[in-house]
Scaffold this motif. Structure first.
Motif, PDB file in Angstrom:
ATOM      1  N   ALA A   1       0.846  -1.196   0.000  1.00 47.60           N
ATOM      2  CA  ALA A   1       0.000   0.000   0.000  1.00 47.60           C
ATOM      3  C   ALA A   1       0.885   1.250   0.000  1.00 47.60           C
ATOM      4  O   ALA A   1       2.112   1.164   0.104  1.00 47.60           O
ATOM      5  N   GLU A   2       0.236   2.429  -0.108  1.00 45.76           N
ATOM      6  CA  GLU A   2       0.964   3.691  -0.129  1.00 45.76           C
ATOM      7  C   GLU A   2       0.259   4.713   0.737  1.00 45.76           C
ATOM      8  O   GLU A   2      -0.940   4.597   1.025  1.00 45.76           O
ATOM      9  N   ILE A   3       1.020   5.717   1.170  1.00 47.53           N
ATOM     10  CA  ILE A   3       0.487   6.825   1.968  1.00 47.53           C
ATOM     11  C   ILE A   3       0.383   8.048   1.071  1.00 47.53           C
ATOM     12  O   ILE A   3       1.381   8.501   0.516  1.00 47.53           O
ATOM     13  N   ASP A   4      -0.841   8.569   0.902  1.00 45.00           N
ATOM     14  CA  ASP A   4      -1.000   9.743   0.038  1.00 45.00           C
ATOM     15  C   ASP A   4      -1.052  11.050   0.819  1.00 45.00           C
ATOM     16  O   ASP A   4      -0.775  12.111   0.270  1.00 45.00           O
ATOM     17  N   ASN A   5      -1.370  10.987   2.120  1.00 41.18           N
ATOM     18  CA  ASN A   5      -1.363  12.187   2.962  1.00 41.18           C
ATOM     19  C   ASN A   5      -0.885  11.789   4.355  1.00 41.18           C
ATOM     20  O   ASN A   5      -1.357  10.798   4.918  1.00 41.18           O
TER      21      ASN A   5
END
Length: 512
Positions: free
Chosen positions: A364-368
């Motif tokens: 997964a990724e962190i966008d904020n």
């Protein structure tokens, strides 16, 4: 007599010797007399030569004195200074200094050459001066001609100015009359404007009061709407999430389970899942629906092995139960937003780097993300691709007396509000950090309290106990005070090697 006359006697010898000596004496006397005459003659000649030389020297001294006087410096004859050209107290040194000082750029090796060069320079200067004088005379003639032209034009301008001044005075009188008329109109308009402004301000004030009342009413309605939405979510507990896999087999002895997903689904080791009953009403609703937590330890193409991290003794895992993690789904990448302090194991030490590792290892990724200082670590904005906005520990700015911390906490609160508002506009779900950790099946490997590293209260499993058997249990919160043998500042404290028991090793290591 005859015989005695023929003999040589001593008298004869003495007479002969005396005659010889007399002759020698006469010869020597004559030679000395001649030498004396020559010396006398030589002396007379030398005296004559010396007299001549003295006269010549006296003439030369007079000439040198005249030359020194001509040079203009007051020196004696014995101050010529031959070989001392840098000595300005001597004649030659003073002359050399005059040549350098007054000769300037045209200084030569000698007085004469320097004077000639200066004369040439003076002649050139005089020639240029005469030339400039001629040009000045020409320019003066031109100036006089231009001045005559100017006087002629100035006389014409003066005549025109007099006429213009007369016309201006006529215009000023007319303009003053117009100004007086306009002033009366402006006074009247100002009075009308003041009345209009007063009326407008009264209307604006009335409108502002109405607008404030409407804003207050709208704020109350929004607050009520938010509370109703939260209550509705709690009552309905609607979940649009779907399970990620199904448990196919369970070994309670080894605390292992097997899943029906594998490497073909891009599954990686160390991904954690929450376990739900096979008859669940929807995954990802609340923590109460979660019956266990597992971690993937081994992966094959179409199946995987996982160890049980935490399980409910009264709700055992059975084949057919499903697993779920919001971080992972086969063939998809999820995005998450985080705000607030991140403490994953409750030890008072923030674990932001560990959170990054968990998210990245799951694909997964962190966008904020808002950092502990209240600044953006990542700010792409909440979009329809953002799965959850996760709220960590939000500090209260009113609980600190330090201005720096207060400003930091206010930034975190402000950015929390921005993310929540964006989430509502995008229809993105907002969850707490605890719920998020429960959904992903996270369990801290070790819960360790380190005195002095945190100001938070920490509840230990073995806190203060009751003094009597039948007494009501006392407060279980520990003060955090420990024996001096655990004081890291104690002299001689040993450093741990970092090695732990095999009971704390991860399942991935046993699987390998």
């Amino acid at each position: 007599m005859a015989g005695s006359a023929g003999r040589v006697t001593g008298a004869h010898i003495w007479a002969f010797v005396f005659g010889i000596l007399f002759i020698v004496f006469l010869a020597m006397w004559y030679m000395q007399f001649r030498e004396r005459e020559e010396l006398v003659a030589a002396k007379k000649e030398a005296d004559s030569t010396a007299s001549t030389a003295n006269n010549a020297l006296r003439d030369r001294i007079e000439e040198i004195e005249a030359l020194i006087s001509m040079i203009g410096h007051e020196f004696d004859v014995d101050q010529i200074g031959v070989g001392e050209l840098d000595n300005q107290t001597k004649v030659l040194g003073a002359m050399q200094d005059d040549i350098r000082k007054y000769g300037g750029n045209v200084a030569q090796e000698t007085y004469n050459a320097t004077i000639v060069a200066l004369r040439n320079e003076l002649d050139n200067t005089i020639s240029k001066t005469e030339q400039l004088q001629d040009e000045l005379e020409q320019q003066r003639a031109q100036y006089l001609a231009l001045q005559d032209q100017y006087n002629t034009k100035a006389a014409g301008f003066q005549t025109a100015a007099n006429e213009a001044n007369s016309n201006l005075q006529d215009y000023v009188r007319t303009y003053d009359e117009m100004i007086a008329s306009k002033d009366e109109e402006i006074t009247e308009l100002r009075a009308n404007y003041a009345e209009a402004v007063l009326e407008s301000e009264q209307r604006a004030e009335a409108f502002s009061l109405q607008l404030k009342a409407k804003d207050d009413e709208l704020s109350k309605l929004n607050f009520v709407n938010t509370r109703l939405r939260e209550q509705l979510d709690q009552l309905q507990q609607i979940s649009f999430e779907k399970p990620d896999a199904t448990i196919t087999n369970v070994d309670n002895a080894t605390k292992l389970v097997w899943l029906n997903i594998g490497s073909r689904d891009n599954l990686q080791k160390q991904i954690t899942f929450s376990v739900y009953d096979k008859n669940n009403k929807g995954v990802g609703r609340s923590q109460e629906d979660i019956k266990a937590q597992i971690e993937v330890t081994r992966v094959w193409e179409d199946r995987a092995e996982a160890r049980i991290l935490k399980a409910d003794l009264y709700r055992p895992i059975t084949p057919g139960d499903v697993v779920y993690s919001p971080l992972w789904e086969s063939g998809r990448t999820f995005y998450f937003s985080f705000v607030g302090f991140i403490d994953l194991d409750g030890d008072g030490i923030y674990d932001r780097e560990l959170l990054h590792d968990i998210v990245e290892s799951s694909g997964a990724e962190i966008d904020n993300e808002v950092g502990d200082d209240g600044e953006w670590l990542e700010n792409r904005g909440v979009t329809s691709n953002t799965k959850f906005v996760v709220i960590g520990e939000i500090p209260d700015p009113t609980k600190t007396e330090r201005d720096e911390e207060k400003e930091q906490y206010e930034k975190i609160v402000q950015k929390r509000t921005e993310l929540v508002n964006e989430a509502r506009l995008q229809g993105t779900r907002v969850v707490s950090l605890n719920d998020f950790l429960a959904y992903i099946g996270f369990k801290p490997q070790r819960r360790l309290y380190v005195p002095g590293l945190s100001d938070k209260e920490y509840t230990l499993k073995a806190g203060a106990q009751s003094k009597k058997v039948n007494e009501t249990p006392a407060d279980r919160r520990s003060t955090g005070r420990v024996s001096d043998i655990f004081n890291t500042n104690r002299t001689g404290q040993k450093t741990s090697s970092g090695r732990t028991s095999g009971a704390f090793s991860s399942g991935s290591e046993r699987g390998n």
